[in-house]
Design a protein around this motif. Sequence first.
Motif, PDB file in Angstrom:
ATOM      1  N   THR A   1      23.709  88.848  -7.969  1.00 24.51           N
ATOM      2  CA  THR A   1      24.766  88.478  -7.023  1.00 24.51           C
ATOM      3  C   THR A   1      24.484  89.161  -5.680  1.00 24.51           C
ATOM      4  N   VAL A   2      25.281  88.789  -4.686  1.00 26.59           N
ATOM      5  CA  VAL A   2      25.134  89.380  -3.353  1.00 26.59           C
ATOM      6  C   VAL A   2      25.283  90.895  -3.431  1.00 26.59           C
ATOM      7  N   ARG A   3      26.287  91.316  -4.167  1.00 22.33           N
ATOM      8  CA  ARG A   3      26.530  92.756  -4.303  1.00 22.33           C
ATOM      9  C   ARG A   3      25.324  93.451  -4.937  1.00 22.33           C
ATOM     10  N   GLU A   4      24.787  92.816  -6.010  1.00 22.56           N
ATOM     11  CA  GLU A   4      23.647  93.435  -6.694  1.00 22.56           C
ATOM     12  C   GLU A   4      22.408  93.436  -5.815  1.00 22.56           C
ATOM     13  N   ASN A   5      22.242  92.354  -5.029  1.00 23.47           N
ATOM     14  CA  ASN A   5      21.122  92.299  -4.097  1.00 23.47           C
ATOM     15  C   ASN A   5      21.164  93.475  -3.148  1.00 23.47           C
ATOM     16  N   MET A   6      22.365  93.720  -2.607  1.00 23.49           N
ATOM     17  CA  MET A   6      22.467  94.783  -1.612  1.00 23.49           C
ATOM     18  C   MET A   6      22.385  96.159  -2.256  1.00 23.49           C
ATOM     19  N   ALA A   7      22.806  96.246  -3.505  1.00 28.04           N
ATOM     20  CA  ALA A   7      22.817  97.564  -4.150  1.00 28.04           C
ATOM     21  C   ALA A   7      21.484  97.937  -4.775  1.00 28.04           C
ATOM     22  N   PHE A   8      20.560  96.975  -4.852  1.00 21.48           N
ATOM     23  CA  PHE A   8      19.316  97.179  -5.609  1.00 21.48           C
ATOM     24  C   PHE A   8      18.557  98.428  -5.177  1.00 21.48           C
ATOM     25  N   SER A   9      18.371  98.584  -3.856  1.00 20.42           N
ATOM     26  CA  SER A   9      17.566  99.718  -3.402  1.00 20.42           C
ATOM     27  C   SER A   9      18.256 101.039  -3.708  1.00 20.42           C
ATOM     28  N   LEU A  10      19.586 101.033  -3.599  1.00 18.02           N
ATOM     29  CA  LEU A  10      20.317 102.274  -3.873  1.00 18.02           C
ATOM     30  C   LEU A  10      20.268 102.605  -5.351  1.00 18.02           C
TER      31      LEU A  10
ATOM     32  N   LEU B   1      17.806 101.835  -7.337  1.00 16.60           N
ATOM     33  CA  LEU B   1      16.461 102.356  -7.609  1.00 16.60           C
ATOM     34  C   LEU B   1      16.369 103.811  -7.202  1.00 16.60           C
ATOM     35  N   ALA B   2      17.112 104.179  -6.131  1.00 15.41           N
ATOM     36  CA  ALA B   2      17.070 105.559  -5.673  1.00 15.41           C
ATOM     37  C   ALA B   2      18.008 106.442  -6.491  1.00 15.41           C
ATOM     38  N   LYS B   3      18.632 105.842  -7.499  1.00 16.47           N
ATOM     39  CA  LYS B   3      19.519 106.559  -8.432  1.00 16.47           C
ATOM     40  C   LYS B   3      20.698 107.217  -7.719  1.00 16.47           C
ATOM     41  N   GLU B   4      21.250 106.520  -6.718  1.00 23.43           N
ATOM     42  CA  GLU B   4      22.472 107.014  -6.086  1.00 23.43           C
ATOM     43  C   GLU B   4      23.630 106.853  -7.054  1.00 23.43           C
ATOM     44  N   ASN B   5      24.715 107.642  -6.835  1.00 23.72           N
ATOM     45  CA  ASN B   5      25.818 107.486  -7.778  1.00 23.72           C
ATOM     46  C   ASN B   5      26.638 106.234  -7.463  1.00 23.72           C
ATOM     47  N   PRO B   6      27.187 105.597  -8.508  1.00 23.53           N
ATOM     48  CA  PRO B   6      27.796 104.268  -8.372  1.00 23.53           C
ATOM     49  C   PRO B   6      28.893 104.178  -7.322  1.00 23.53           C
ATOM     50  N   GLU B   7      29.651 105.267  -7.158  1.00 21.77           N
ATOM     51  CA  GLU B   7      30.734 105.179  -6.165  1.00 21.77           C
ATOM     52  C   GLU B   7      30.168 105.072  -4.770  1.00 21.77           C
ATOM     53  N   LYS B   8      29.126 105.862  -4.528  1.00 27.59           N
ATOM     54  CA  LYS B   8      28.530 105.826  -3.203  1.00 27.59           C
ATOM     55  C   LYS B   8      27.914 104.457  -2.947  1.00 27.59           C
ATOM     56  N   ILE B   9      27.301 103.885  -3.997  1.00 29.81           N
ATOM     57  CA  ILE B   9      26.702 102.560  -3.859  1.00 29.81           C
ATOM     58  C   ILE B   9      27.776 101.546  -3.479  1.00 29.81           C
ATOM     59  N   LYS B  10      28.892 101.596  -4.171  1.00 29.28           N
ATOM     60  CA  LYS B  10      29.963 100.626  -3.898  1.00 29.28           C
ATOM     61  C   LYS B  10      30.466 100.805  -2.477  1.00 29.28           C
ATOM     62  N   GLU B  11      30.597 102.058  -2.059  1.00 37.03           N
ATOM     63  CA  GLU B  11      31.124 102.332  -0.731  1.00 37.03           C
ATOM     64  C   GLU B  11      30.197 101.762   0.344  1.00 37.03           C
ATOM     65  N   ARG B  12      28.913 101.985   0.163  1.00 38.19           N
ATOM     66  CA  ARG B  12      27.969 101.503   1.167  1.00 38.19           C
ATOM     67  C   ARG B  12      27.881  99.979   1.186  1.00 38.19           C
ATOM     68  N   VAL B  13      27.899  99.387  -0.016  1.00 36.75           N
ATOM     69  CA  VAL B  13      27.811  97.916  -0.075  1.00 36.75           C
ATOM     70  C   VAL B  13      29.042  97.307   0.586  1.00 36.75           C
ATOM     71  N   ASP B  14      30.212  97.888   0.297  1.00 36.23           N
ATOM     72  CA  ASP B  14      31.439  97.352   0.911  1.00 36.23           C
ATOM     73  C   ASP B  14      31.402  97.506   2.426  1.00 36.23           C
ATOM     74  N   TRP B  15      30.887  98.634   2.899  1.00 45.84           N
ATOM     75  CA  TRP B  15      30.798  98.865   4.333  1.00 45.84           C
ATOM     76  C   TRP B  15      29.886  97.837   5.006  1.00 45.84           C
ATOM     77  N   ALA B  16      28.718  97.624   4.402  1.00 39.22           N
ATOM     78  CA  ALA B  16      27.771  96.654   4.962  1.00 39.22           C
ATOM     79  C   ALA B  16      28.341  95.247   4.912  1.00 39.22           C
ATOM     80  N   ALA B  17      29.001  94.906   3.798  1.00 38.89           N
ATOM     81  CA  ALA B  17      29.572  93.562   3.664  1.00 38.89           C
ATOM     82  C   ALA B  17      30.644  93.338   4.719  1.00 38.89           C
ATOM     83  N   ASP B  18      31.361  94.413   5.044  1.00 32.45           N
ATOM     84  CA  ASP B  18      32.410  94.286   6.034  1.00 32.45           C
ATOM     85  C   ASP B  18      31.831  93.996   7.413  1.00 32.45           C
TER      86      ASP B  18
END
Lengths: 198, 276
Positions: free
Chosen positions: A92-101, A103-120
């Motif tokens: 999905t779009v969300r997974e596409n944007m979160a893929f690199s994060l 892979l870098a093993k970022e924590n899920p909350e931070k990933i969600k926060e960044r994806v939401d910010w970029a989507a906005d």
Amino acid sequence: MAEIVLDHVTKRFPDGALAVKDVNLTIADGEFVILVGPSGCGKSTTLNMIAGLEDISDGQLRIGGEVANDKTPRDRDIGMVFQNYALYPHMTVRENMAFSLKLAKENPEKIKERVDWAADILDLTPHLDRKPSQLSGGQRQRVAMGRVIVRTPNAFLMDEPLSTSTPSCACRCAPRCRGCRSGSARRPSTSPTIRWRR
Amino acid sequence: MRSTPRQKLGWGVANVVVLVIAAVPVLWLVSLSFKDPSTLTDGSFYPKKWTFENYRGIFDQSIFTHALVNSIGIAIIATVFGVVFGAMAAYAIARLDFGGKQLLIASALLIAMFPPIALVNPMFNLWRQIGLFDTWPGLIIPYMTFSLPLAIYTLSAFFREIPWDLERAAALDGATPLQAFRRVIVPLAAPGVFTTAILVFLYCWSDFVFAISLTSTNNARTVPAAIAFFTGASQFQQPTGSIAAAAVIITIPVAVVVLLFQRRIVAGLTAGAVKG
């Protein structure tokens, strides 16, 4: 620091074709550079060399002061938006944007926060759970950009980013590129490089 | 393109004809398997005397149950190895340019076209000498050999359909080549992998030539070969009922697999639909 320096960079393909000859270019930190030229003059090859997708035959590439000729794309911390988007069709779009994060093993909350910010920033929030095949060309383009800005890399490379979107989208997207720059407050050193077709 | 009633009728008739030709032998076999031995030759399509004796009989014999275990085990192992190695080779062929690539492709084609029966005699001798005769590896190896070219061709066609840019995007996102392969390429190649696995499995499951020549006991004899050794109630009676029952049983996995995966198989065969 994310200054990019091309020092006498040359690219010669195995079959002997000389794609890029003795390029010298300094892109300052935060600078917005556009490479213009006729089709076949080596713009894509130059971008690929900066990104690490092509080997450099001669010369030096320095990113942030360090020689980066032999660094893998991963270690160069560069984001690239491809001409034909190259979105992962099975995510999905969300997974596409979160893929690199991921892979870098970022924590899920931070990933969600960044994806939401970029989507906005890119007006993609209503589409986050869709797959690329369900989106229009302009929306896909924005997902490709979103995929890059979530990482806030040292540099953005964009290969003919607006050639395939409609004029109305192009008018909306160009300011967004600048918007990304000003929006990524954590890493003010982003320098988009856009290649346009004549 | 709207079809007229007459065209529809024409297609309908053609469909029925094809269906009848394909289904009647199978249905006849099914009906034979349910017929009481005394009514086997009565020539009627529908069993006059129903019985499950044929099915019970074959499961009583260890020859069939052992053969079933052998068939399942050998086919699954050969499929797994065939698909894994085939995928690796196909990925290299689709993505890389290396010396000897054309030679590799040509040899694979050559192997695929070679008549297996011509190899049976030398293989029989060789297998006996090196101790592979009547063993599971003894069958798995020739099955892999002859299904690998098919696997490589099918899988490389699928890998070629996946845009090169996706791997480059993954590299920029920070993936190692293995991560890119596992998380981007493999999910996209899944229809191809399924199709290939099904084709390889069906080949191994229904092979007769190697099964009958390279086995001699229950150790490794698979069902197609075991059926040839069925015995009737007396030396004058053909075990037709048992053979029919065994044939029905061996066809069930094939039918189930195709029914379950028909969408994937068709998607696999029309791989041009995948666009990046």
